[in-house]
Scaffold this motif. Sequence first.
Motif: not given
Length: 466
Positions: A437-453
């Motif tokens: 998930f660190g890869w994702i948050s680095t590539s898309m810093p504005d991303v914030n998937p829900s806790r349920a997802t």
Amino acid sequence: MTLPTASELIFSEQANHNFSKTLGELKRSTLSIQNRLQSIQHDAAFAQLVADAYCRPLIANERCGSWYIAPENKGGSAYFKSTDGHTGVWKFSSRRLNLHLLEIIGKHDGCIIVDSTRRGKRMPDALSKTIPIWCSVLNYFFFPQEPQFHELYTPPQVVSQSEHAQIAALLPSFLVALEALSIPVAEFRYHVTKPLRPIWVTPDSNVTPTSSIFEDFHPVICCTVSRRVAGGELTGGGYIQGAGDDTENWAHRLSPPIFWTNKELLLSTPEPELPDLIETLVTRAAAVGTAGGHMRCLKPTSCLFIFTIVDLLKNNMAPAALTVLLLPKITNEDTWHTSSTRLDVGLGPHKLGSRNLRTALPLIIDFFRRSLTPQKTAAGQEDQAKMKIFIACETGMDLSIGVALAILCLFFDDQGNLLREPSQGTNIDKNFIRSRFGWISTSMPDVNPSRATLQSVNSFLMERPK
């Protein structure tokens, strides 16, 4: 003279009801859309004043920071949550690493992070505690042999000595959590030559122009744009502190880009006409689309891309890759396979879609497993070398991120190379999932998937047969 009786002095129930109704109407009129937009414009002027004074780029702390920065003056976005700085539950978030800011900070010797807060508070916890934690943990991470760089800095007028000491005691454990993500240190350390240090600016500050280069640190200027208003809504004289927050309660789907594009029109429109005008502007913006602006590659891979459904279909991208569309309506599983290279998975909206993702993931992963199986012909294998994977959901920020996370865990090695079948023998635990998930948050810093997802993905990955 006859004195009034007690019954004449005490308001009747009807009088009290009318009084409460009047106060409610006054409150609603004070919190009008027009007052909010005027307040946003007022606060945006302060943000620009700070940018002009300190000669550093404005970074919007999402969700509300973008309201206060004209798009042409916006240097980027960050996602520091106030909940990560709430008293007693302080944390360094592995979901919101914000490492993309380091390149901006290194290039401009700092940045200005813009945010606001609700009435009565001096500054948001994101600026007073979450960002200081982030700065200090990164200083530990990048400069392990320099203990003088590891000190925690918090605003003393907001954070007590006791709370400061409690946060400082947790920093080593936050560092351990960051190190567990296996972030490539050199790749990010390259951008910063000095430690990071937060500095705080509010409308009460004496802002004087300076282009100073700080010799000992990169300044991370935490700018609270909203003026502090003591008391209730009726004490601000029409000004609303933190007007850009809680948009679901007042904005009628108006977004910062639409506001800034149509600012003069919106500010000159009478309150009764604003909802209809906003609806027209939102509909018009949706029709124009984003011209592919939401196609984003998840690095270090070179083939996994995230879209919104609108962008993917509008730009006719789907035929070019293995594609999964996650639809905001429930459809029968028998209809999901629309071609040998595409799935249209009807999960439903919001939380329902997030819950349904758990049962849909086995079929989605099986689709990728079969699609990535090496072909027998050389031509087929050559095509696979050029393979791209497109994943789309309604927002490009939630369900698509969940599916991408599962794929990253199963079909990519530690260097971001695509595997032809799910990895065998890899111990997929929470730390491994966090690192991907660190890869994702680095590539898309504005991303914030829900806790349920994320819970659905975690459950699927950790309960799979080994």
